[in-house]
Scaffold this active site. Structure first.
Site, mmCIF file in Angstrom:
data_model
loop_
_atom_site.group_PDB
_atom_site.id
_atom_site.type_symbol
_atom_site.label_atom_id
_atom_site.label_comp_id
_atom_site.label_asym_id
_atom_site.label_seq_id
_atom_site.Cartn_x
_atom_site.Cartn_y
_atom_site.Cartn_z
ATOM 1 N N HIS A 220 30.254 33.622 46.698
ATOM 2 C CA HIS A 220 30.052 34.842 45.759
ATOM 3 C C HIS A 220 31.160 34.790 44.802
ATOM 4 C CE1 HIS A 220 31.812 38.723 45.113
ATOM 5 N NE2 HIS A 220 30.711 39.020 44.478
ATOM 6 N N TYR A 223 33.376 38.480 37.998
ATOM 7 C CA TYR A 223 34.519 38.592 37.050
ATOM 8 C C TYR A 223 33.916 39.599 36.113
ATOM 9 C CZ TYR A 223 36.759 34.939 39.528
ATOM 10 O OH TYR A 223 37.307 34.125 40.371
ATOM 11 N N ARG A 224 34.799 40.849 35.509
ATOM 12 C CA ARG A 224 34.369 41.996 34.849
ATOM 13 C C ARG A 224 35.379 42.557 34.163
ATOM 14 N NH1 ARG A 224 34.737 42.489 40.393
ATOM 15 N NH2 ARG A 224 35.990 44.255 41.181
ATOM 16 N N ARG A 375 19.710 48.592 36.779
ATOM 17 C CA ARG A 375 18.481 47.807 37.122
ATOM 18 C C ARG A 375 18.608 47.338 38.627
ATOM 19 N NH1 ARG A 375 16.227 42.477 36.475
ATOM 20 N NH2 ARG A 375 14.105 42.621 35.742
#
Length: 416
Positions: A220, A223-224, A375
């Site tokens: 997993h 990155y944000r 979503r």
């Protein structure tokens, strides 16, 4: 350019002496036969005006040449822009949410650079995975969020190597929900709303890869970047993310390779980062009700807003670029290993633990479910196709299954 043409034409009509200048200027761009107009204009000017005509010709010819050079430079720049845009399109799985032209127009802004980075990361990872599973292909699904923004979901299912592999990009904006704001305030964020509203922008790339073979670990990464505008107009910003590995069976060589690659990415910026974010990862992916970690960790960080926006972005970029080299060699090494039905059963039980963490504890899942217009299919992409829960299952002592449980309960240092 057209204005310059009119200027030279006017000069020629207004003075025979300046007709030579116009002719020379036009000749610089090939709009008059070499020498023809200049000879006629010089003759018309007569001996006394010839020197003045030649001087004017030099001045206006220089002007015309300068305009021509600027035009050629502009055309070359436009060609270069088109070439660069085409190269970016080839690297992406779909057109960016914000539009490629808009991103390139604002390419100095960090938000644009971050969106380009997550788009490139999605493309790099998808291509690397597809190369290992040529019989399968990614379904590319673009979607829009009516409250603002959208995303690109790339999912491969039922391949020979990967049971399910998803790599998502999302770029969303709008007003932060009260539930999401409450979650952030619980982490120490001081968010001052105006009339109860908090405009925000969030973007990131996230992926979960579930292989078929129980000797290939699940991986997993996420990155944000997050930005919130407060009541007085000031903006809070921070980065978060990480990469972690969840093996069904322990392979120490794989664990060392995975952690060493991430450590090298961190060490480019500060040697203190890897041990700090490795421990954070071990603590974050803790399944409290089971008393064990989800996997053997990696790195994890959140709310990172120092030393500067540029420095944090460069760190995130290094981590994102380490995803393929830290994982793909492990898949190549084990994707054709033989396995038993008992080993497959243990994989299904461990996936059950994966599901428990994601639905009960994971911040990203919680934020997504609490954000209006999210979503759901993309948020729950992280869940495996298959998993299993058995009542009171306990592996035999000294078994390979018990070996991995020991590491999940007591994390190890893999690089020292």
């Amino acid at each position: 350019m057209a204005a310059a043409v009119q200027l030279l034409r006017g000069a020629a009509r207004g003075s025979p002496a300046l007709a030579l200048a116009a002719a020379v200027g036009r000749r610089a761009l090939g709009s008059a036969p070499p020498g023809a107009g200049a000879a006629a204009a010089a003759a018309a000017a007569g001996g006394g005006g010839r020197r003045a005509a030649l001087a004017a010709a030099g001045a206006l010819g220089g002007l015309w040449l300068g305009l021509w050079r600027r035009q050629q430079a502009a055309m070359a720049a436009a060609d270069e822009d088109e070439k660069e845009e085409e190269e970016l399109r080839q690297r992406f799985m779909a057109p960016p949410v914000s539009g490629l032209r808009e991103l390139r127009r604002r390419r100095r802004e960090l938000r644009s650079r971050m969106e380009l980075l997550i788009m490139e990361t999605q493309g790099e990872v998808c291509r690397a995975l597809a190369a290992l599973d040529p019989g399968a292909s990614f379904a590319v699904d673009t979607w829009e969020r009516k409250e603002g923004g959208g995303g690109i979901s790339c999912v491969l299912q039922d391949g020979e190597v990967f049971e399910k592999a998803g790599v998502n990009v999302s770029v969303v904006s709008g007003l932060l929900s009260e539930e999401a704001a409450r979650q952030m305030r619980s982490r120490g964020k001081s968010l001052k709303a105006k009339d109860g509203k908090l405009p925000f922008c969030a973007m990131g790339v996230s992926s979960v890869i579930h292989p078929k073979n129980p000797h290939v670990p699940t991986m997993h990464f996420n990155y944000r970047y997050f930005e919130i505008e407060e009541a007085d107009g000031t903006k809070q910003w921070w980065f978060g993310g990480g990469t972690d590995l969840t093996p069904t069976y322990l392979n120490e060589e794989d664990a060392v390779h995975f952690h060493k690659t991430l450590k090298e990415a961190c060490d480019k910026h500060d040697v203190k980062l890897y041990p700090k974010y490795k421990k954070w990862c071990d603590d974050y992916f803790y399944i409290k009700h089971r008393g064990e970690r989800r996997g053997i960790g990696g790195i994890f960080f959140d709310d990172m807003d120092s030393p500067s926006k540029e420095e944090v972005f460069q760190f995130v970029k290094s981590c994102a670029k380490a995803v393929v080299p830290c994982y793909i060699p492990i898949v190549k090494r084990h994707c054709h290993d033989s396995f038993t039905s008992e080993e497959k059963l243990w994989q299904q039980l461990r996936r059950g633990r994966y599901v428990e963490f994601n639905l009960v504890y994971d911040r990203g899942t919680k934020f997504g479910l609490l954000t209006p217009g999210s979503r759901i299919e993309s948020i729950l992409m992280s869940l495996p196709l298959t998993a299993r829960w058995e009542y009171m299952h306990t592996p035999p002592e000294s078994s390979k299954e018990a070996e991995i449980l020991e590491v999940l309960r007591n994390p190890k240092d893999w690089v020292h």
